[in-house]
Write an enzyme that holds these catalytic residues in place. Structure first.
Site, PDB file in Angstrom:
ATOM      1  N   ASP A   1      10.008   9.139 -12.066  1.00 38.22           N
ATOM      2  CA  ASP A   1      10.096   8.598 -10.913  1.00 38.22           C
ATOM      3  C   ASP A   1      10.916   7.249 -11.013  1.00 38.22           C
ATOM      4  O   ASP A   1      10.226   6.219 -10.539  1.00 38.22           O
ATOM      5  CB  ASP A   1       8.761   8.430 -10.466  1.00 38.22           C
ATOM      6  CG  ASP A   1       8.893   8.180  -8.889  1.00 38.22           C
ATOM      7  OD1 ASP A   1      10.024   8.516  -8.251  1.00 38.22           O
ATOM      8  OD2 ASP A   1       7.809   7.829  -8.168  1.00 38.22           O
TER       9      ASP A   1
ATOM     10  N   TYR B   1      -1.299   6.223  -2.703  1.00 37.54           N
ATOM     11  CA  TYR B   1      -2.090   6.096  -3.783  1.00 37.54           C
ATOM     12  C   TYR B   1      -3.244   5.568  -3.214  1.00 37.54           C
ATOM     13  O   TYR B   1      -4.484   5.438  -3.980  1.00 37.54           O
ATOM     14  CB  TYR B   1      -1.341   5.659  -4.891  1.00 37.54           C
ATOM     15  CG  TYR B   1      -0.815   4.438  -4.730  1.00 37.54           C
ATOM     16  CD1 TYR B   1      -1.476   3.348  -4.829  1.00 37.54           C
ATOM     17  CD2 TYR B   1       0.729   4.420  -4.139  1.00 37.54           C
ATOM     18  CE1 TYR B   1      -0.898   2.132  -4.353  1.00 37.54           C
ATOM     19  CE2 TYR B   1       1.100   3.211  -3.720  1.00 37.54           C
ATOM     20  CZ  TYR B   1       0.261   1.941  -3.681  1.00 37.54           C
ATOM     21  OH  TYR B   1       1.000   0.778  -3.532  1.00 37.54           O
ATOM     22  N   GLY B   2      -3.196   4.300  -2.732  1.00 39.70           N
ATOM     23  CA  GLY B   2      -3.983   3.418  -2.581  1.00 39.70           C
ATOM     24  C   GLY B   2      -3.204   1.691  -2.106  1.00 39.70           C
ATOM     25  O   GLY B   2      -2.582   1.920  -1.585  1.00 39.70           O
ATOM     26  N   ARG B   3      -4.043   0.795  -2.623  1.00 36.17           N
ATOM     27  CA  ARG B   3      -3.542  -0.498  -2.232  1.00 36.17           C
ATOM     28  C   ARG B   3      -3.332  -1.394  -3.377  1.00 36.17           C
ATOM     29  O   ARG B   3      -4.203  -1.132  -4.521  1.00 36.17           O
ATOM     30  CB  ARG B   3      -4.257  -1.209  -1.403  1.00 36.17           C
ATOM     31  CG  ARG B   3      -4.688  -0.248   0.010  1.00 36.17           C
ATOM     32  CD  ARG B   3      -5.792  -0.869   0.838  1.00 36.17           C
ATOM     33  NE  ARG B   3      -5.355  -2.194   1.553  1.00 36.17           N
ATOM     34  CZ  ARG B   3      -4.588  -1.720   2.829  1.00 36.17           C
ATOM     35  NH1 ARG B   3      -4.015  -0.506   2.979  1.00 36.17           N
ATOM     36  NH2 ARG B   3      -4.120  -2.870   3.333  1.00 36.17           N
ATOM     37  N   VAL B   4      -2.586  -2.200  -3.432  1.00 36.42           N
ATOM     38  CA  VAL B   4      -2.258  -3.160  -4.646  1.00 36.42           C
ATOM     39  C   VAL B   4      -2.674  -4.789  -4.088  1.00 36.42           C
ATOM     40  O   VAL B   4      -2.214  -5.064  -3.051  1.00 36.42           O
ATOM     41  CB  VAL B   4      -0.739  -3.098  -5.058  1.00 36.42           C
ATOM     42  CG1 VAL B   4      -0.535  -4.133  -6.500  1.00 36.42           C
ATOM     43  CG2 VAL B   4      -0.350  -1.900  -5.474  1.00 36.42           C
TER      44      VAL B   4
ATOM     45  N   SER C   1       0.996  -1.067  -0.002  1.00 42.07           N
ATOM     46  CA  SER C   1       0.078   0.139   0.279  1.00 42.07           C
ATOM     47  C   SER C   1       0.968   1.363   0.004  1.00 42.07           C
ATOM     48  O   SER C   1       2.025   1.096   0.214  1.00 42.07           O
ATOM     49  CB  SER C   1      -0.893   0.041   1.210  1.00 42.07           C
ATOM     50  OG  SER C   1      -0.009   0.269   2.242  1.00 42.07           O
ATOM     51  N   GLY C   2       0.282   2.335  -0.274  1.00 40.16           N
ATOM     52  CA  GLY C   2       0.989   3.653  -0.319  1.00 40.16           C
ATOM     53  C   GLY C   2      -0.049   4.697  -0.196  1.00 40.16           C
ATOM     54  O   GLY C   2      -1.304   4.447  -0.113  1.00 40.16           O
TER      55      GLY C   2
END
Lengths: 410, 432
Positions: free
Chosen positions: B165, B44-47, B41-42
């Site tokens: 990035d 931005y959201g989750r994977v 997760s980060g």
């Protein structure tokens, strides 16, 4: 991707044929007395997008992208089952982001409410940001997340742009990584530029602006639209046309065959002729001579009949637009064209514009106005709602309103 | 003709009919994929790791953007610029060395991006070598990884996309050793921008991988910033730790970008103090005077490379680290470098030369600690939610124990392409 149209989502998924579009409008025509009104709606919606875009200080390319999004949305949907006004606002909002020049959602909401409410009496536009954001979500879904759009402006600038950007109203910011090292152009001769006079270049730009009032952006790749706009400019822009005629008259004595047809003429004898095969640099003396515009056009590796078709459709759009009464705006090439046709200048294409325009005006019972179209739209939607509740089968559909109300309440 | 309710709807919410039609037609994420577990997760959201329910049963990584919240209620507040970017760019591109986007599902106020799955990433490979194997990455692997990275970058740059990035966590590797550049959330098209690049995002590239022109406050930059990052990544693969591991100076209260003194110092200590002879335009950059106040150093990159990279590899690195962005190699030039012509030549499978026990372990997946992030089958009622939560946990546990057999030190840190978090904290501001 940014350079290759042929591998883009635009080319692969969003060039549609007329049958598809007819299908898309099949529900709408049920509620229209005159199918011609669809053409007027095209003009009306594009004008609205342009107006809203200007209020949000969007650049022309963003407005163009928003218009393409709008057209694509209605390839899959009907006017009578949707609210085009919120769709327009969402298109502007998403286009601004897709073109990397975002605007705040609350500005879009307040400007759209003001524009639609005050000028067109649309009271249904929500004041709540989340309603627009919700529409954005559905819009992006309908667009299948294909948010990169190609526009004819780019072709125009590639073919005719002056180095270092001209004084066009919308000269793009060629900042940062402004490398125009795209390698050889993927169509055309890849050689040289068409040097148009400032006024002519501007006219071509405005004609491209005008094409968004139609559905051309769905039917044809942008470079064809650009070339058609250049072609019309060569015909309509008096000084440019005079220059072409002058050049032809001068070249005439050298022609072995009397080439009355400009294409064959341009190809046969001209000092600055550009050919896809000639690798030689233009002869030094060519600079001193006026450019061979006809030869340049003929040397483009595109289907000329197709370009002619697009040009015809642009002229047809102008004819239709002539029956639509709204301030055409200063930035419309049509305004300039109309003036010129009214002066009764010769020229085949112009005569045709005039002819069609006259015929159309005679046929029309009166000019179509935006307010009339708003009424048409609202009427379509009301009838559609009624029909969905009471279908032709005569068996009314059971609408469990209690349930729906509960859902609406949360 | 219309009753009161219908005409009311026309006024209050004319899109009701449209939405219900669309919602009914839409296939849900859980109709198409079964969720195997949580990857990372980060901000931005989750994977999540997921398996397609289609017959091929392919494995995917599903990135779910964090839904917007107003208080506790999830609402629509507009799709973020970075999500729009990532979606728009991914829809147009296709290359073997770029993570491919299979589809985007918009559902219930959330965006799901379904990517091809990749078992490893550069960061995980680095960890595996430094923690488990305690040996450096072999030259054939280093060369293949660098080559494939440049190859993917060449494609992006040809398409006028700057990644902005690149870092080990964002560069994935499939189980068959194919490099996949991921996370285009900060990437931008540079062809005919309507606004200059710096106008959108004031700070780009994670600090350790940030090019000197950015550190010196250049307003105009180009693809060369990605090439610098490739140099940093290559050096990190060779030494198993970031080559320029500076401390980031934080934005001040007015969001002004500060002078990144420590980061610049770390670079100068190895590459030497840049002179106007190396880089003519350096004196025009905003932070030039600040830089001149730093102690002078001589270039000792050659020495740094000695025990780590073959001679011609070191030569490539020195050209990736050219101070002047105009003199830095382009991706195309770098691919032509003699290091890649010499034996061992880069292989399509980066792990080809490795004995199986040296191949990094599979990515570790875990139980989602916030299961509500995943849509529940027939979402709605609380009771159902709880049931499916239990199911999801059981399912995840299953795959968890399974993956544990194969690897003890899997990188749970990040699913790189998607990760903004992981061991590297995201160090940049984004335009909302």
């Amino acid at each position: 991707m940014a350079t290759n149209f042929w591998s883009s989502s635009h080319y692969k998924r969003w060039i549609v044929d007329r049958a598809t579009l007819r299908q898309a409008r099949s529900d709408d025509v049920l509620y229209l007395d005159d199918p011609d009104l669809l053409g007027f709606l095209n003009i009306f919606f594009a004008n609205l997008i342009s107006k809203l875009g200007k209020k949000l200080s969007l650049r022309q390319r963003v407005i163009a992208t928003a218009t393409v999004f709008f057209r694509r949305f209605y390839v899959k949907n009907s006017y009578c089952e949707t609210d085009p006004f919120i769709v327009i606002a969402a298109c502007c909002y998403v286009a601004a982001k897709a073109e990397e020049s975002p605007v705040h959602i609350k500005n879009v909401v307040s400007e759209a409410r003001m524009l639609f409410g005050e000028e067109y009496g649309i009271k249904s536009f929500p004041s709540d940001n989340s309603k627009l954001a919700e529409m954005e979500f559905y819009l992006v879904d309908e667009l299948e997340c294909d948010l990169t759009v190609f526009h004819p402006y780019r072709t125009l600038m590639t073919l005719c742009g002056k180095e270092g950007g001209g004084s066009l109203p919308e000269a793009e910011a060629g900042e940062a990584d402004a490398d125009d090292t795209d390698g050889p152009r993927y169509w055309g001769t890849g050689e040289g530029k068409l040097e148009l006079q400032e006024g002519a270049l501007q006219m071509a730009w405005f004609i491209i602006n005008d094409t968004y009032r139609s559905e051309l952006c769905l039917f044809y790749p942008p470079h064809l639209i650009a070339i058609a706009a250049i072609y019309l400019t060569l015909v309509f822009h008096a000084p440019t046309r005079a220059a072409i005629q002058h050049a032809q008259a001068q070249a005439q004595p050298h022609a072995s065959t009397s080439a009355s047809h400009s294409h064959s003429h341009g190809q046969s004898h001209s000092p600055t002729r550009r050919s896809s095969r000639s690798a030689k640099k233009p002869h030094p003396q060519a600079h001193a001579q006026p450019q061979d515009i006809v030869g340049f056009m003929a040397g483009l590796n595109v289907s000329m009949p197709l370009v002619a078709t697009v040009a015809q459709e642009i002229i047809a759009l102008y004819a239709l637009w002539d029956r639509y009464s709204e301030d055409p705006g200063v930035e419309s090439a049509r305004a300039a064209l109309l003036q010129r046709t009214r002066k009764g200048r010769a020229g085949r294409a112009e005569a045709q514009v005039q002819q069609e325009a006259e015929g159309a005006t005679a046929a029309a019972t009166g000019a179509v106005t935006p307010m009339f179209l708003v009424q048409v739209l609202l009427g379509m939607r009301e009838q559609r709602m009624a029909d969905m509740a009471h279908p032709a089968s005569g068996r009314p559909v059971v609408v469990n309103k209690m349930l729906e109300r509960t859902q609406a309440a949360g | 003709m219309l009753d009161e309710w219908s005409s009311n709807i026309l006024v209050t919410d004319p899109m009701r009919v449209y939405r219900s039609k669309r919602d009914a037609a839409r296939k849900r994420v859980t109709d198409k994929y079964s969720i195997l577990g949580f990857i990372s997760s980060g901000t931005y959201g989750r994977v999540y790791k997921a398996q397609s329910k289609e017959s091929d049963g392919r494995i995917h990584a599903i990135k779910k953007f964090k839904p917007d919240k107003e208080g506790d209620v999830v609402t629509y507040t507009g799709i973020s610029q970075s999500a729009i970017r990532e979606i728009a760019l991914n829809r147009e591109i296709s290359h073997e060395n770029i993570v491919s986007l299979k589809e985007v599902i918009l559902e219930d106020k959330s965006i799901y991006m379904v990517f091809e799955y990749a078992e490893h990433d550069f960061l995980q490979v680095i960890h595996h070598h430094s923690q488990t194997l305690r040996s450096s990455i072999t030259q054939p692997v280093l060369k293949s990884l660098t080559y494939q990275l440049l190859n993917g970058l060449l494609y992006l740059h040809d398409a006028h996309i700057i990644h902005r990035d690149l870092k080990p966590a964002n560069i994935l590797i499939t189980s068959s050793g194919v490099v996949k550049i991921g996370d285009l959330g900060l990437a931008r098209l540079t062809h005919q921008p309507l606004q200059p690049l710096f106008a959108g995002d004031k700070v780009v590239v994670t600090i350790w991988y940030r090019a000197p022109e950015l550190l010196l406050g250049a307003k105009h930059y180009n693809k060369a910033v990605d090439i610098w990052a490739v140099g940093c990544v290559m050096a990190e693969l060779a030494s198993l730790r970031p080559i320029f591991k500076g401390e980031e100076a934080k934005l001040d209260s007015k969001k002004n970008v500060p002078f990144q003194k420590d980061q610049l110092l770390k670079i100068i200590e190895i590459l030497g103090t840049p002179s106007e002879r190396d880089w003519a335009k350096i004196k025009d950059l905003p932070e030039y005077q600040n830089m001149r106040r730093l102690d002078p150093f001589a270039n000792r990159l050659g020495q740094w490379c000695q025990s780590r990279i073959q001679a011609s590899g070191a030569d490539l690195l020195s050209h990736l680290f050219a101070y002047d962005p105009d003199k830095r190699l382009t991706a195309a030039e770098a691919l032509q470098h003699k290091w890649f012509q010499e034996a061992p030549q880069p292989t399509r499978n980066a792990f080809e030369s490795l004995p199986s026990h040296q191949i990094p372990p599979h990515r570790r997946i875990t139980v989602d600690d916030a299961p509500s992030m995943m849509p529940l089958p027939a979402a709605g009622s609380q009771a159902q939610a709880q049931v499916s939560q239990v199911q999801a946990t059981a399912q995840a546990n299953l795959s968890h124990s399974h993956s544990n057999q194969s690897g003890k030190a899997g990188s749970g840190a990040s699913f790189a392409s998607m990760s903004a978090g992981g061991t590297h904290t995201r160090k940049k501001a984004r335009l909302g």
